[in-house]
Design a protein around this motif. Structure first.
Motif, PDB file in Angstrom:
ATOM      1  N   MET A  23       0.847  -1.180   0.000  1.00  0.00           N
ATOM      2  CA  MET A  23       0.000   0.000   0.000  1.00  0.00           C
ATOM      3  C   MET A  23       0.887   1.236   0.000  1.00  0.00           C
ATOM      4  SD  MET A  23      -2.847   1.190   2.751  1.00  0.00           S
ATOM      5  CE  MET A  23      -3.992   0.020   2.106  1.00  0.00           C
ATOM      6  N   THR A  24       0.576   2.201  -0.806  1.00  0.00           N
ATOM      7  CA  THR A  24       1.411   3.392  -0.933  1.00  0.00           C
ATOM      8  C   THR A  24       1.357   4.303   0.281  1.00  0.00           C
ATOM      9  OG1 THR A  24      -0.366   4.548  -2.076  1.00  0.00           O
ATOM     10  CG2 THR A  24       1.244   3.390  -3.455  1.00  0.00           C
ATOM     11  N   ALA A  25       0.379   4.148   1.149  1.00  0.00           N
ATOM     12  CA  ALA A  25       0.270   4.992   2.335  1.00  0.00           C
ATOM     13  C   ALA A  25       1.120   4.491   3.494  1.00  0.00           C
ATOM     14  CB  ALA A  25      -1.192   5.086   2.775  1.00  0.00           C
ATOM     15  N   ALA A  26       1.703   3.304   3.387  1.00  0.00           N
ATOM     16  CA  ALA A  26       2.417   2.696   4.507  1.00  0.00           C
ATOM     17  C   ALA A  26       3.524   3.580   5.095  1.00  0.00           C
ATOM     18  CB  ALA A  26       2.957   1.329   4.122  1.00  0.00           C
ATOM     19  N   PRO A  27       4.373   4.247   4.303  1.00  0.00           N
ATOM     20  CA  PRO A  27       5.402   5.097   4.912  1.00  0.00           C
ATOM     21  C   PRO A  27       4.814   6.258   5.723  1.00  0.00           C
ATOM     22  CG  PRO A  27       5.949   4.638   2.622  1.00  0.00           C
ATOM     23  CD  PRO A  27       4.555   4.134   2.852  1.00  0.00           C
ATOM     24  N   GLU A  28       3.735   6.857   5.230  1.00  0.00           N
ATOM     25  CA  GLU A  28       3.098   7.949   5.951  1.00  0.00           C
ATOM     26  C   GLU A  28       2.417   7.440   7.219  1.00  0.00           C
ATOM     27  OE1 GLU A  28       2.619   7.382   2.697  1.00  0.00           O
ATOM     28  OE2 GLU A  28       3.286   9.183   1.641  1.00  0.00           O
ATOM     29  N   VAL A  29       1.829   6.255   7.148  1.00  0.00           N
ATOM     30  CA  VAL A  29       1.195   5.657   8.322  1.00  0.00           C
ATOM     31  C   VAL A  29       2.258   5.331   9.368  1.00  0.00           C
ATOM     32  CG1 VAL A  29      -0.105   3.649   9.166  1.00  0.00           C
ATOM     33  CG2 VAL A  29      -0.786   4.774   7.029  1.00  0.00           C
ATOM     34  N   LEU A  30       3.384   4.794   8.928  1.00  0.00           N
ATOM     35  CA  LEU A  30       4.480   4.505   9.844  1.00  0.00           C
ATOM     36  C   LEU A  30       4.972   5.784  10.522  1.00  0.00           C
ATOM     37  CD1 LEU A  30       6.413   2.470  11.085  1.00  0.00           C
ATOM     38  CD2 LEU A  30       7.889   2.774   9.083  1.00  0.00           C
ATOM     39  N   ALA A  31       5.072   6.863   9.781  1.00  0.00           N
ATOM     40  CA  ALA A  31       5.484   8.153  10.359  1.00  0.00           C
ATOM     41  C   ALA A  31       4.482   8.613  11.418  1.00  0.00           C
ATOM     42  CB  ALA A  31       5.637   9.203   9.265  1.00  0.00           C
ATOM     43  N   GLU A  32       3.211   8.396  11.173  1.00  0.00           N
ATOM     44  CA  GLU A  32       2.176   8.760  12.151  1.00  0.00           C
ATOM     45  C   GLU A  32       2.334   7.932  13.427  1.00  0.00           C
ATOM     46  OE1 GLU A  32      -0.522  11.027  13.718  1.00  0.00           O
ATOM     47  OE2 GLU A  32      -0.141  11.317  11.575  1.00  0.00           O
ATOM     48  N   LEU A  33       2.614   6.650  13.277  1.00  0.00           N
ATOM     49  CA  LEU A  33       2.818   5.787  14.446  1.00  0.00           C
ATOM     50  C   LEU A  33       4.043   6.220  15.241  1.00  0.00           C
ATOM     51  CD1 LEU A  33       2.040   2.232  12.998  1.00  0.00           C
ATOM     52  CD2 LEU A  33       0.522   3.774  14.254  1.00  0.00           C
ATOM     53  N   GLN A  34       5.108   6.568  14.537  1.00  0.00           N
ATOM     54  CA  GLN A  34       6.315   7.029  15.226  1.00  0.00           C
ATOM     55  C   GLN A  34       6.058   8.332  15.967  1.00  0.00           C
ATOM     56  OE1 GLN A  34       8.754   6.858  11.716  1.00  0.00           O
ATOM     57  NE2 GLN A  34       9.643   4.888  12.306  1.00  0.00           N
ATOM     58  N   GLY A  35       5.237   9.202  15.384  1.00  0.00           N
ATOM     59  CA  GLY A  35       4.857  10.440  16.059  1.00  0.00           C
ATOM     60  C   GLY A  35       4.060  10.175  17.324  1.00  0.00           C
ATOM     61  N   LEU A  36       3.195   9.188  17.279  1.00  0.00           N
ATOM     62  CA  LEU A  36       2.432   8.803  18.473  1.00  0.00           C
ATOM     63  C   LEU A  36       3.360   8.360  19.593  1.00  0.00           C
ATOM     64  CD1 LEU A  36      -0.662   6.788  17.190  1.00  0.00           C
ATOM     65  CD2 LEU A  36      -0.705   8.691  18.783  1.00  0.00           C
ATOM     66  N   ARG A  37       4.388   7.594  19.242  1.00  0.00           N
ATOM     67  CA  ARG A  37       5.332   7.124  20.270  1.00  0.00           C
ATOM     68  C   ARG A  37       6.031   8.291  20.950  1.00  0.00           C
ATOM     69  NH1 ARG A  37       7.848   1.599  19.621  1.00  0.00           N
ATOM     70  NH2 ARG A  37       8.391   2.051  21.758  1.00  0.00           N
ATOM     71  N   VAL A  38       6.224   9.388  20.210  1.00  0.00           N
ATOM     72  CA  VAL A  38       6.857  10.572  20.785  1.00  0.00           C
ATOM     73  C   VAL A  38       5.861  11.340  21.666  1.00  0.00           C
ATOM     74  CG1 VAL A  38       7.858  12.820  20.200  1.00  0.00           C
ATOM     75  CG2 VAL A  38       8.536  10.785  18.919  1.00  0.00           C
ATOM     76  N   ARG A  39       4.612  11.452  21.203  1.00  0.00           N
ATOM     77  CA  ARG A  39       3.613  12.278  21.888  1.00  0.00           C
ATOM     78  C   ARG A  39       2.967  11.622  23.104  1.00  0.00           C
ATOM     79  NH1 ARG A  39       2.157  12.829  16.531  1.00  0.00           N
ATOM     80  NH2 ARG A  39       0.221  11.649  16.830  1.00  0.00           N
ATOM     81  N   VAL A  40       2.960  10.303  23.158  1.00  0.00           N
ATOM     82  CA  VAL A  40       2.241   9.614  24.229  1.00  0.00           C
ATOM     83  C   VAL A  40       3.232   8.901  25.150  1.00  0.00           C
ATOM     84  CG1 VAL A  40       0.486   7.892  24.789  1.00  0.00           C
ATOM     85  CG2 VAL A  40       0.248   9.290  22.720  1.00  0.00           C
ATOM     86  N   PRO A  41       3.420   9.428  26.352  1.00  0.00           N
ATOM     87  CA  PRO A  41       4.311   8.759  27.300  1.00  0.00           C
ATOM     88  C   PRO A  41       3.795   7.356  27.629  1.00  0.00           C
ATOM     89  CG  PRO A  41       3.767  10.978  28.046  1.00  0.00           C
ATOM     90  CD  PRO A  41       2.872  10.674  26.876  1.00  0.00           C
ATOM     91  N   HIS A  42       4.701   6.434  27.826  1.00  0.00           N
ATOM     92  CA  HIS A  42       4.413   5.051  28.208  1.00  0.00           C
ATOM     93  C   HIS A  42       3.763   4.226  27.098  1.00  0.00           C
ATOM     94  CE1 HIS A  42       5.554   6.302  32.196  1.00  0.00           C
ATOM     95  NE2 HIS A  42       4.630   7.244  32.159  1.00  0.00           N
ATOM     96  N   LEU A  43       3.778   4.738  25.870  1.00  0.00           N
ATOM     97  CA  LEU A  43       3.309   3.948  24.731  1.00  0.00           C
ATOM     98  C   LEU A  43       4.424   2.977  24.377  1.00  0.00           C
ATOM     99  CD1 LEU A  43       0.848   3.794  22.797  1.00  0.00           C
ATOM    100  CD2 LEU A  43       2.169   5.171  21.214  1.00  0.00           C
ATOM    101  N   THR A  44       4.107   1.693  24.330  1.00  0.00           N
ATOM    102  CA  THR A  44       5.131   0.682  24.083  1.00  0.00           C
ATOM    103  C   THR A  44       5.053   0.075  22.688  1.00  0.00           C
ATOM    104  OG1 THR A  44       3.741  -1.047  25.061  1.00  0.00           O
ATOM    105  CG2 THR A  44       5.278   0.096  26.531  1.00  0.00           C
ATOM    106  N   GLY A  45       3.992   0.355  21.965  1.00  0.00           N
ATOM    107  CA  GLY A  45       3.864  -0.160  20.613  1.00  0.00           C
ATOM    108  C   GLY A  45       2.650   0.416  19.928  1.00  0.00           C
ATOM    109  N   ALA A  46       2.671   0.380  18.601  1.00  0.00           N
ATOM    110  CA  ALA A  46       1.549   0.898  17.810  1.00  0.00           C
ATOM    111  C   ALA A  46       1.498   0.133  16.498  1.00  0.00           C
ATOM    112  CB  ALA A  46       1.728   2.392  17.549  1.00  0.00           C
ATOM    113  N   MET A  47       0.274  -0.097  16.029  1.00  0.00           N
ATOM    114  CA  MET A  47       0.093  -0.850  14.795  1.00  0.00           C
ATOM    115  C   MET A  47      -1.162  -0.378  14.078  1.00  0.00           C
ATOM    116  SD  MET A  47      -0.811  -4.876  14.436  1.00  0.00           S
ATOM    117  CE  MET A  47       0.839  -5.369  14.839  1.00  0.00           C
TER     118      MET A  47
END
Length: 130
Positions: A1-25
């Motif tokens: 899917m062509t959106a996967a890199p942008e979705v991955l960037a969004e997940l990485q941003g969540l890890r930065v913004r949310v303390p104690h987040l241990t994973g995202a999918m």
């Protein structure tokens, strides 16, 4: 899917913004991984379980007359698993330690879910038009 890199960037941003987040999918509603930032577990298995939870949650909300599925929060001994509808084609699943602020988790996940839905739905529309 062509959106996967942008979705991955969004997940990485969540890890930065949310303390104690241990994973995202992000997974499709049928249990296929679109993007993830998880370690120490099998993403394909978690995606399949997420799809199953989505199905049960959707049936439950329909059965009690509460409309379409929006989110599900599971609290375990060592933390949280939170699943959010992200458009019609995918779900966002977040893993957080027991120290997580659930209000902050929900706020950031709902915002990210909207952005992810736009990315995935846009990519699917482009695929249909191609």
């Amino acid at each position: 899917m062509t959106a996967a890199p942008e979705v991955l960037a969004e997940l990485q941003g969540l890890r930065v913004r949310v303390p104690h987040l241990t994973g995202a999918m992000v997974a499709s509603t049928d249990g296929l991984v679109i993007a993830h930032v998880v370690s120490g577990m099998e993403p394909d298995g978690v995606a399949a379980l997420t799809a199953a939870a989505l199905g049960v949650g959707a049936r439950l909300t329909t059965a009690v007359g509460h409309g379409g599925f929006r989110e599900l929060l599971v609290s375990g001994e060592h933390g949280y698993v939170a699943t959010y509808a992200a458009g019609t084609a995918c779900v966002l699943t977040l893993l957080a330690s027991s120290d997580a602020n659930v209000g902050r988790l929900n706020l950031e996940a709902r915002r990210a879910g909207s952005r992810i839905a736009a990315l995935v739905d846009g990519a699917l529309e482009r695929q249909r038009q191609a």
